[in-house]
Scaffold this motif. Structure first.
Motif, mmCIF file in Angstrom:
data_model
loop_
_atom_site.group_PDB
_atom_site.id
_atom_site.type_symbol
_atom_site.label_atom_id
_atom_site.label_comp_id
_atom_site.label_asym_id
_atom_site.label_seq_id
_atom_site.Cartn_x
_atom_site.Cartn_y
_atom_site.Cartn_z
ATOM 1 N N GLU A 233 1.133 -1.155 0.192
ATOM 2 C CA GLU A 233 -0.201 0.268 -0.274
ATOM 3 C C GLU A 233 0.965 1.094 0.191
ATOM 4 O OE1 GLU A 233 -2.641 -0.127 3.648
ATOM 5 O OE2 GLU A 233 -3.369 -1.934 2.907
ATOM 6 N N GLY A 234 2.032 1.324 -0.068
ATOM 7 C CA GLY A 234 3.040 1.691 -0.498
ATOM 8 C C GLY A 234 3.333 3.071 1.306
ATOM 9 N N LYS A 235 3.290 2.025 2.106
ATOM 10 C CA LYS A 235 2.933 2.879 4.059
ATOM 11 C C LYS A 235 4.483 1.889 4.374
ATOM 12 C CE LYS A 235 -1.522 2.685 4.224
ATOM 13 N NZ LYS A 235 -3.020 2.222 5.250
ATOM 14 N N PRO A 236 5.301 2.748 5.100
ATOM 15 C CA PRO A 236 6.327 1.891 5.914
ATOM 16 C C PRO A 236 6.172 0.509 6.353
ATOM 17 C CG PRO A 236 5.737 3.931 6.521
ATOM 18 C CD PRO A 236 4.685 3.282 5.447
ATOM 19 N N ALA A 237 7.680 -0.199 6.426
ATOM 20 C CA ALA A 237 7.272 -1.467 7.178
ATOM 21 C C ALA A 237 6.782 -1.937 7.796
ATOM 22 C CB ALA A 237 8.052 -2.713 5.643
ATOM 23 N N ILE A 238 6.805 -2.626 8.818
ATOM 24 C CA ILE A 238 6.697 -2.530 10.203
ATOM 25 C C ILE A 238 8.474 -3.967 10.634
ATOM 26 C CG2 ILE A 238 5.633 -4.133 12.068
ATOM 27 C CD1 ILE A 238 3.124 -4.679 10.580
ATOM 28 N N ASN A 239 8.351 -2.603 11.467
ATOM 29 C CA ASN A 239 9.555 -3.059 12.124
ATOM 30 C C ASN A 239 9.965 -3.798 12.926
ATOM 31 O OD1 ASN A 239 12.617 -3.012 13.010
ATOM 32 N ND2 ASN A 239 11.780 -1.406 14.681
ATOM 33 N N GLN A 240 10.040 -5.332 12.887
ATOM 34 C CA GLN A 240 9.944 -6.271 13.494
ATOM 35 C C GLN A 240 11.175 -6.167 14.331
ATOM 36 O OE1 GLN A 240 9.139 -11.197 11.719
ATOM 37 N NE2 GLN A 240 10.384 -10.126 11.060
ATOM 38 N N VAL A 241 10.814 -6.803 15.448
ATOM 39 C CA VAL A 241 12.014 -6.593 16.410
ATOM 40 C C VAL A 241 11.157 -8.528 17.179
ATOM 41 C CG1 VAL A 241 12.888 -6.311 18.495
ATOM 42 C CG2 VAL A 241 11.413 -4.308 16.923
ATOM 43 N N VAL A 242 12.897 -9.290 16.659
ATOM 44 C CA VAL A 242 13.255 -10.105 17.152
ATOM 45 C C VAL A 242 13.835 -10.452 17.905
ATOM 46 C CG1 VAL A 242 13.524 -12.530 16.543
ATOM 47 C CG2 VAL A 242 12.668 -11.254 14.329
ATOM 48 N N LEU A 243 12.669 -10.653 19.315
ATOM 49 C CA LEU A 243 13.086 -11.874 20.866
ATOM 50 C C LEU A 243 13.692 -12.681 21.194
ATOM 51 C CD1 LEU A 243 11.767 -8.674 22.673
ATOM 52 C CD2 LEU A 243 14.151 -9.279 21.784
ATOM 53 N N PRO A 244 14.830 -13.335 21.923
ATOM 54 C CA PRO A 244 14.809 -14.766 22.172
ATOM 55 C C PRO A 244 13.663 -15.315 22.568
ATOM 56 C CG PRO A 244 16.153 -13.571 23.790
ATOM 57 C CD PRO A 244 15.468 -12.576 22.673
ATOM 58 N N ASP A 245 12.415 -15.487 23.109
ATOM 59 C CA ASP A 245 11.719 -15.596 24.284
ATOM 60 C C ASP A 245 10.359 -14.464 24.324
ATOM 61 O OD1 ASP A 245 12.221 -14.420 27.058
ATOM 62 O OD2 ASP A 245 14.018 -15.685 26.895
ATOM 63 N N GLN A 246 8.980 -15.427 24.958
ATOM 64 C CA GLN A 246 7.991 -14.060 25.243
ATOM 65 C C GLN A 246 8.077 -12.965 26.924
ATOM 66 O OE1 GLN A 246 6.019 -13.379 22.913
ATOM 67 N NE2 GLN A 246 5.872 -15.671 22.235
ATOM 68 N N THR A 247 9.174 -13.911 27.398
ATOM 69 C CA THR A 247 9.932 -13.267 28.918
ATOM 70 C C THR A 247 10.353 -11.514 27.994
ATOM 71 O OG1 THR A 247 9.263 -15.332 29.666
ATOM 72 C CG2 THR A 247 10.555 -13.022 30.422
ATOM 73 N N ALA A 248 11.025 -12.214 27.137
ATOM 74 C CA ALA A 248 12.086 -10.878 26.833
ATOM 75 C C ALA A 248 11.190 -9.607 25.842
ATOM 76 C CB ALA A 248 13.032 -11.022 26.093
ATOM 77 N N ALA A 249 10.153 -10.013 25.325
ATOM 78 C CA ALA A 249 9.515 -9.197 24.298
ATOM 79 C C ALA A 249 8.114 -8.494 25.542
ATOM 80 C CB ALA A 249 8.537 -10.520 23.117
ATOM 81 N N ILE A 250 7.649 -9.307 26.258
ATOM 82 C CA ILE A 250 6.492 -8.415 27.317
ATOM 83 C C ILE A 250 7.848 -7.569 27.974
ATOM 84 C CG2 ILE A 250 5.533 -8.337 29.122
ATOM 85 C CD1 ILE A 250 4.068 -9.606 26.477
ATOM 86 N N LEU A 251 8.722 -7.933 28.388
ATOM 87 C CA LEU A 251 9.924 -6.724 28.797
ATOM 88 C C LEU A 251 9.977 -5.596 28.049
ATOM 89 C CD1 LEU A 251 12.063 -8.813 30.830
ATOM 90 C CD2 LEU A 251 9.653 -7.021 32.037
ATOM 91 N N GLN A 252 10.302 -5.711 26.798
ATOM 92 C CA GLN A 252 10.343 -4.846 25.656
ATOM 93 C C GLN A 252 8.961 -3.746 26.450
ATOM 94 O OE1 GLN A 252 13.115 -4.033 24.395
ATOM 95 N NE2 GLN A 252 14.034 -5.675 24.817
ATOM 96 N N LEU A 253 8.354 -4.444 25.720
ATOM 97 C CA LEU A 253 6.827 -3.421 25.400
ATOM 98 C C LEU A 253 6.956 -2.828 26.994
ATOM 99 C CD1 LEU A 253 3.787 -3.048 24.304
ATOM 100 C CD2 LEU A 253 3.189 -4.987 25.494
ATOM 101 N N THR A 254 6.628 -3.315 28.370
ATOM 102 C CA THR A 254 6.655 -3.049 29.229
ATOM 103 C C THR A 254 6.857 -1.227 29.808
ATOM 104 O OG1 THR A 254 7.437 -4.063 31.155
ATOM 105 C CG2 THR A 254 5.252 -4.233 30.051
ATOM 106 N N THR A 255 9.057 -1.146 29.248
ATOM 107 C CA THR A 255 9.905 -0.359 29.189
ATOM 108 C C THR A 255 9.348 0.213 28.315
ATOM 109 O OG1 THR A 255 11.461 -1.724 28.106
ATOM 110 C CG2 THR A 255 10.849 -2.038 31.311
ATOM 111 N N GLY A 256 8.892 0.214 27.122
ATOM 112 C CA GLY A 256 8.874 1.200 26.026
ATOM 113 C C GLY A 256 9.219 1.622 24.941
ATOM 114 N N ARG A 257 10.073 0.338 24.785
ATOM 115 C CA ARG A 257 10.982 0.199 23.952
ATOM 116 C C ARG A 257 10.572 -0.226 22.630
ATOM 117 N NH1 ARG A 257 16.400 -2.737 26.845
ATOM 118 N NH2 ARG A 257 16.354 -1.339 28.558
#
Length: 341
Positions: A233-257
């Motif tokens: 659609e001509g829009k920016p791609a999603i910045n896919q942030v790949v992390l080793p486990d779900q705990t790390a992903a949740i921590l990144q979210l709660t700390t605003g990263r």
């Protein structure tokens, strides 16, 4: 059995600026090499895509990290009310009838489906309970082995393990090399910080930073599909942030990263419950089957399918799902998959 360091309950953690884990309950710290800042990772190799389950972590060594006998009542659901289903047990191959035991493999990584209890040793969750219930109905002892995802399919193919109960979504590629029998159904959800200030949904993630667990179906399929839709659609791609486990992903979210996490719905719902007022689920997509996996054309498949159908019709099935907060993930038939779900 190898023990894993971390916080109890699962996800009750934060990271400082150096990537050091802080357990909220004790404020203790330990350096965590596998929880660095987010790193963008290239698309998974084909074996990763084949082996990845709906909520799976990244493949690594594939080694067996421990086994324990099944059958312990860890959920408050009395599995001892289950007696042998003779019709299903009669379908067992002679080798299993003689041994009176089966080995069930799973990747013990994510609450509430498969994780370790407060003693950091006992394997608990929805998947162990389903495996143990099947053992009761078939009259066999269940031993649970914890392996990395890249070891599950090769382990089944080499007959090292009898079956996997590891939240595996069926796909055309997997069905070519596995027998797959349905035992539940859930989808992928999007989690954001409480309040959802950016009003994100799965339909407007273009340009956002979204975390996924390495090797998961969200990493290999769901998020790339959403990002492709953006670029078309001509829009920016999603910045896919790949992390080793779900705990790390949740921590990144709660700390605003990051802006959001895309993961299995039960995992994110559990995380939100463990962290009240910090994250919320805003959308669900691709709800579909979750299956037991066995070697292709396994002589054990008919018995497992029959026992699973019996379990579905028993109150214990609903009780197991309810205990883990997954009431809406039950199914009515233990379908043997014949194509992509």
């Amino acid at each position: 059995m190898a023990k894993r360091r971390g916080c109890w309950p699962p996800l009750a953690e934060t990271l400082d600026e150096e990537g050091t884990m802080i357990c909220q309950s004790t404020r203790s710290r330990w350096s965590r090499a596998t929880a660095p800042r987010a790193v963008a990772v290239a698309a998974a190799l084909s074996l990763v895509a084949l082996s990845a389950c709906t909520d799976g972590p990244a493949p690594s060594s594939g080694g067996d990290t421990g086994a324990q006998p099944g059958g312990a009542n860890t959920t408050g659901v009395d599995l001892n009310t289950l007696t042998v289903d003779q019709a299903a047990a009669d379908k067992l191959p002679e080798r299993v009838k003689q041994a009176k035991k089966v080995t069930v493999v799973m990747n013990v990584s994510s609450a509430p489906t498969k994780f370790r209890a407060e003693d950091n040793t006992t394997i608990v969750g929805l998947n162990p309970d389903i495996a143990q219930a099947l053992g009761k109905l078939l009259g066999v002892e269940v031993t649970i082995s914890d392996v990395q995802f890249d070891g599950i399919i090769p382990g089944l193919q080499s007959k090292r393990y009898d079956m996997a109960v590891s939240s595996m979504a069926p796909s055309a590629e997997r069905i070519k090399v596995l027998d797959m029998v349905r035992y539940g159904a859930w989808g992928t959800s999007l989690a954001v910080q409480q309040g959802n200030a950016k009003k994100l949904t799965t339909k407007n993630l273009c340009g956002a930073s979204v975390a996924v667990q390495q090797g998961s179906i969200q990493h290999t399929q769901r998020l790339p599909e959403l990002s492709d839709g953006c670029t078309k659609e001509g829009k920016p791609a999603i910045n896919q942030v790949v992390l080793p486990d779900q705990t790390a992903a949740i921590l990144q979210l709660t700390t605003g990263r990051i802006d959001a996490v895309l993961a299995d719905s039960p995992i994110l719902a559990w995380a939100a419950k463990q962290r009240p007022g910090t994250i919320e689920l805003v959308d669900e997509m691709n709800k579909g089957a979750v299956d037991i996996a066995l070697p292709k054309d396994s002589d054990l498949t008919p018995a497992v399918q029959a026992a699973m159908q019996t379990l579905i019709q028993r109150p214990e099935y609903q009780q197991i799902y309810a205990k883990w907060g997954m009431d809406n993930a039950v199914v009515t038939e233990a379908v043997k998959e014949t194509g992509s779900a």
